[in-house]
Write a protein that holds these residues in place. Sequence first.
Motif, PDB file in Angstrom:
ATOM      1  N   LEU A 217       0.836  -1.196   0.000  1.00 30.97           N
ATOM      2  CA  LEU A 217       0.000   0.000   0.000  1.00 30.97           C
ATOM      3  C   LEU A 217       0.870   1.244   0.000  1.00 30.97           C
ATOM      4  O   LEU A 217       0.643   2.173  -0.773  1.00 30.97           O
ATOM      5  CB  LEU A 217      -0.934   0.038   1.206  1.00 30.97           C
ATOM      6  N   ILE A 218       1.886   1.267   0.847  1.00 31.54           N
ATOM      7  CA  ILE A 218       2.756   2.432   0.957  1.00 31.54           C
ATOM      8  C   ILE A 218       3.501   2.685  -0.356  1.00 31.54           C
ATOM      9  O   ILE A 218       3.659   3.825  -0.775  1.00 31.54           O
ATOM     10  CB  ILE A 218       3.727   2.261   2.148  1.00 31.54           C
ATOM     11  N   GLU A 219       3.936   1.618  -1.021  1.00 34.18           N
ATOM     12  CA  GLU A 219       4.707   1.768  -2.256  1.00 34.18           C
ATOM     13  C   GLU A 219       3.840   2.046  -3.483  1.00 34.18           C
ATOM     14  O   GLU A 219       4.236   2.803  -4.369  1.00 34.18           O
ATOM     15  CB  GLU A 219       5.535   0.506  -2.497  1.00 34.18           C
ATOM     16  N   THR A 220       2.665   1.415  -3.557  1.00 38.87           N
ATOM     17  CA  THR A 220       1.887   1.485  -4.799  1.00 38.87           C
ATOM     18  C   THR A 220       0.470   2.009  -4.649  1.00 38.87           C
ATOM     19  O   THR A 220      -0.166   2.359  -5.638  1.00 38.87           O
ATOM     20  CB  THR A 220       1.782   0.082  -5.445  1.00 38.87           C
ATOM     21  N   GLY A 221      -0.060   1.990  -3.435  1.00 37.42           N
ATOM     22  CA  GLY A 221      -1.453   2.362  -3.224  1.00 37.42           C
ATOM     23  C   GLY A 221      -2.420   1.236  -3.547  1.00 37.42           C
ATOM     24  O   GLY A 221      -3.625   1.402  -3.454  1.00 37.42           O
ATOM     25  N   GLU A 222      -1.890   0.091  -3.897  1.00 37.58           N
ATOM     26  CA  GLU A 222      -2.722  -1.054  -4.293  1.00 37.58           C
ATOM     27  C   GLU A 222      -2.793  -2.077  -3.167  1.00 37.58           C
ATOM     28  O   GLU A 222      -1.961  -2.112  -2.284  1.00 37.58           O
ATOM     29  CB  GLU A 222      -2.139  -1.724  -5.542  1.00 37.58           C
ATOM     30  N   MET A 223      -3.798  -2.959  -3.256  1.00 33.85           N
ATOM     31  CA  MET A 223      -3.900  -4.033  -2.277  1.00 33.85           C
ATOM     32  C   MET A 223      -3.005  -5.192  -2.704  1.00 33.85           C
ATOM     33  O   MET A 223      -2.788  -5.414  -3.893  1.00 33.85           O
ATOM     34  CB  MET A 223      -5.339  -4.479  -2.076  1.00 33.85           C
ATOM     35  N   CYS A 224      -2.478  -5.889  -1.748  1.00 32.32           N
ATOM     36  CA  CYS A 224      -1.536  -6.984  -1.971  1.00 32.32           C
ATOM     37  C   CYS A 224      -2.225  -8.144  -2.676  1.00 32.32           C
ATOM     38  O   CYS A 224      -3.260  -8.631  -2.236  1.00 32.32           O
ATOM     39  CB  CYS A 224      -0.969  -7.434  -0.629  1.00 32.32           C
ATOM     40  N   LYS A 225      -1.621  -8.606  -3.752  1.00 32.05           N
ATOM     41  CA  LYS A 225      -2.194  -9.697  -4.529  1.00 32.05           C
ATOM     42  C   LYS A 225      -1.983 -11.061  -3.881  1.00 32.05           C
ATOM     43  O   LYS A 225      -2.626 -12.035  -4.246  1.00 32.05           O
ATOM     44  CB  LYS A 225      -1.632  -9.669  -5.946  1.00 32.05           C
ATOM     45  N   GLU A 226      -1.097 -11.142  -2.897  1.00 36.95           N
ATOM     46  CA  GLU A 226      -0.858 -12.413  -2.208  1.00 36.95           C
ATOM     47  C   GLU A 226      -1.886 -12.701  -1.122  1.00 36.95           C
ATOM     48  O   GLU A 226      -1.962 -13.808  -0.615  1.00 36.95           O
ATOM     49  CB  GLU A 226       0.546 -12.439  -1.618  1.00 36.95           C
ATOM     50  N   VAL A 227      -2.673 -11.703  -0.773  1.00 37.12           N
ATOM     51  CA  VAL A 227      -3.701 -11.865   0.251  1.00 37.12           C
ATOM     52  C   VAL A 227      -4.982 -12.349  -0.426  1.00 37.12           C
ATOM     53  O   VAL A 227      -5.335 -11.887  -1.505  1.00 37.12           O
ATOM     54  CB  VAL A 227      -3.954 -10.530   0.983  1.00 37.12           C
ATOM     55  N   ASP A 228      -5.675 -13.293   0.218  1.00 39.82           N
ATOM     56  CA  ASP A 228      -7.018 -13.648  -0.219  1.00 39.82           C
ATOM     57  C   ASP A 228      -7.954 -12.581   0.344  1.00 39.82           C
ATOM     58  O   ASP A 228      -7.901 -12.276   1.544  1.00 39.82           O
ATOM     59  CB  ASP A 228      -7.423 -15.025   0.310  1.00 39.82           C
ATOM     60  N   TRP A 229      -8.798 -12.016  -0.502  1.00 42.51           N
ATOM     61  CA  TRP A 229      -9.687 -10.928  -0.112  1.00 42.51           C
ATOM     62  C   TRP A 229     -11.140 -11.329  -0.312  1.00 42.51           C
ATOM     63  O   TRP A 229     -11.451 -12.083  -1.233  1.00 42.51           O
ATOM     64  CB  TRP A 229      -9.417  -9.677  -0.948  1.00 42.51           C
ATOM     65  N   ILE A 230     -12.000 -10.820   0.550  1.00 41.03           N
ATOM     66  CA  ILE A 230     -13.432 -10.896   0.315  1.00 41.03           C
ATOM     67  C   ILE A 230     -13.971  -9.477   0.396  1.00 41.03           C
ATOM     68  O   ILE A 230     -13.322  -8.592   0.970  1.00 41.03           O
ATOM     69  CB  ILE A 230     -14.158 -11.804   1.333  1.00 41.03           C
ATOM     70  N   THR A 231     -15.136  -9.249  -0.176  1.00 41.04           N
ATOM     71  CA  THR A 231     -15.763  -7.936  -0.035  1.00 41.04           C
ATOM     72  C   THR A 231     -16.535  -7.901   1.278  1.00 41.04           C
ATOM     73  O   THR A 231     -16.873  -8.957   1.843  1.00 41.04           O
ATOM     74  CB  THR A 231     -16.722  -7.634  -1.206  1.00 41.04           C
ATOM     75  N   SER A 232     -16.820  -6.738   1.732  1.00 40.67           N
ATOM     76  CA  SER A 232     -17.577  -6.605   2.981  1.00 40.67           C
ATOM     77  C   SER A 232     -18.965  -7.231   2.853  1.00 40.67           C
ATOM     78  O   SER A 232     -19.521  -7.716   3.836  1.00 40.67           O
ATOM     79  CB  SER A 232     -17.672  -5.135   3.387  1.00 40.67           C
ATOM     80  N   ASP A 233     -19.512  -7.270   1.637  1.00 34.08           N
ATOM     81  CA  ASP A 233     -20.826  -7.881   1.406  1.00 34.08           C
ATOM     82  C   ASP A 233     -20.798  -9.396   1.602  1.00 34.08           C
ATOM     83  O   ASP A 233     -21.845 -10.007   1.822  1.00 34.08           O
ATOM     84  CB  ASP A 233     -21.314  -7.574  -0.011  1.00 34.08           C
ATOM     85  N   GLU A 234     -19.626 -10.015   1.498  1.00 31.67           N
ATOM     86  CA  GLU A 234     -19.501 -11.460   1.646  1.00 31.67           C
ATOM     87  C   GLU A 234     -19.391 -11.909   3.102  1.00 31.67           C
ATOM     88  O   GLU A 234     -19.445 -13.103   3.389  1.00 31.67           O
ATOM     89  CB  GLU A 234     -18.276 -11.969   0.877  1.00 31.67           C
ATOM     90  N   LEU A 235     -19.247 -10.968   4.015  1.00 35.93           N
ATOM     91  CA  LEU A 235     -19.125 -11.306   5.433  1.00 35.93           C
ATOM     92  C   LEU A 235     -20.504 -11.701   5.963  1.00 35.93           C
ATOM     93  O   LEU A 235     -21.482 -11.003   5.729  1.00 35.93           O
ATOM     94  CB  LEU A 235     -18.579 -10.097   6.200  1.00 35.93           C
ATOM     95  N   PRO A 236     -20.609 -12.831   6.676  1.00 34.32           N
ATOM     96  CA  PRO A 236     -21.902 -13.236   7.226  1.00 34.32           C
ATOM     97  C   PRO A 236     -22.419 -12.205   8.235  1.00 34.32           C
ATOM     98  O   PRO A 236     -21.650 -11.443   8.827  1.00 34.32           O
ATOM     99  CB  PRO A 236     -21.617 -14.564   7.926  1.00 34.32           C
ATOM    100  N   GLU A 237     -23.701 -12.214   8.456  1.00 32.35           N
ATOM    101  CA  GLU A 237     -24.338 -11.266   9.376  1.00 32.35           C
ATOM    102  C   GLU A 237     -23.742 -11.330  10.785  1.00 32.35           C
ATOM    103  O   GLU A 237     -23.637 -10.315  11.473  1.00 32.35           O
ATOM    104  CB  GLU A 237     -25.842 -11.543   9.436  1.00 32.35           C
ATOM    105  N   GLU A 238     -23.312 -12.520  11.207  1.00 33.69           N
ATOM    106  CA  GLU A 238     -22.737 -12.679  12.557  1.00 33.69           C
ATOM    107  C   GLU A 238     -21.305 -12.146  12.640  1.00 33.69           C
ATOM    108  O   GLU A 238     -20.772 -11.972  13.730  1.00 33.69           O
ATOM    109  CB  GLU A 238     -22.711 -14.162  12.977  1.00 33.69           C
ATOM    110  N   GLY A 239     -20.677 -11.912  11.510  1.00 31.98           N
ATOM    111  CA  GLY A 239     -19.285 -11.433  11.476  1.00 31.98           C
ATOM    112  C   GLY A 239     -19.205  -9.919  11.619  1.00 31.98           C
ATOM    113  O   GLY A 239     -20.211  -9.222  11.672  1.00 31.98           O
ATOM    114  N   ASN A 240     -17.971  -9.423  11.680  1.00 32.41           N
ATOM    115  CA  ASN A 240     -17.774  -7.978  11.803  1.00 32.41           C
ATOM    116  C   ASN A 240     -16.378  -7.595  11.309  1.00 32.41           C
ATOM    117  O   ASN A 240     -15.473  -8.419  11.263  1.00 32.41           O
ATOM    118  CB  ASN A 240     -17.951  -7.540  13.259  1.00 32.41           C
ATOM    119  N   TYR A 241     -16.233  -6.336  10.950  1.00 35.94           N
ATOM    120  CA  TYR A 241     -14.947  -5.781  10.533  1.00 35.94           C
ATOM    121  C   TYR A 241     -14.911  -4.303  10.909  1.00 35.94           C
ATOM    122  O   TYR A 241     -15.933  -3.719  11.257  1.00 35.94           O
ATOM    123  CB  TYR A 241     -14.737  -5.954   9.014  1.00 35.94           C
ATOM    124  N   ILE A 242     -13.712  -3.722  10.829  1.00 37.58           N
ATOM    125  CA  ILE A 242     -13.581  -2.286  11.095  1.00 37.58           C
ATOM    126  C   ILE A 242     -13.039  -1.612   9.861  1.00 37.58           C
ATOM    127  O   ILE A 242     -12.487  -2.227   8.982  1.00 37.58           O
ATOM    128  CB  ILE A 242     -12.660  -1.985  12.299  1.00 37.58           C
TER     129      ILE A 242
END
Length: 140
Positions: A115-140
């Motif tokens: 992020l600091i070098e390119t402003g992009e998200m790391c391609k080595e990380v598996d990502w989900i969208t916030s919409d994919e999080l179950p109702e019982e889950g949470n994020y900040i």
Amino acid sequence: MAAMTYNIDKTEKEYIHFDGKSIQELKAFIYPDKNFEDCCGTITYEEDKRKANISIASVHGYGVYIGYSNSEHIYLSLSDKTKLCKVIDVWGDGLFVSEGLFISPQLAWKCICELIETGEMCKEVDWITSDELPEEGNYI
């Protein structure tokens, strides 16, 4: 050149706030000796009209949560889909993040550096969208 803003609170031994200017200062503050300190906060990348932000939360025993957002989407780091309904109290005062969103400290540091070098998200990380999080889950 991109502008970086750091807004990190460390809660390892005592509450300490960081809003330094360099990645070296940030690394010494939250990732000394390749071990993340318990912390929570944001890092913002701004260049011209482009802006990206990551939220981080580190909890010993679980790893590091990374939330990446730009003007269009919010993405959440993913380590285990089966643990998205179980939440961890990051601060001990009701700030909850799904356990399945915590990734290894090494991968989290790589994500922060990209992020600091390119402003992009790391391609080595598996990502989900916030919409994919179950109702019982949470994020900040």
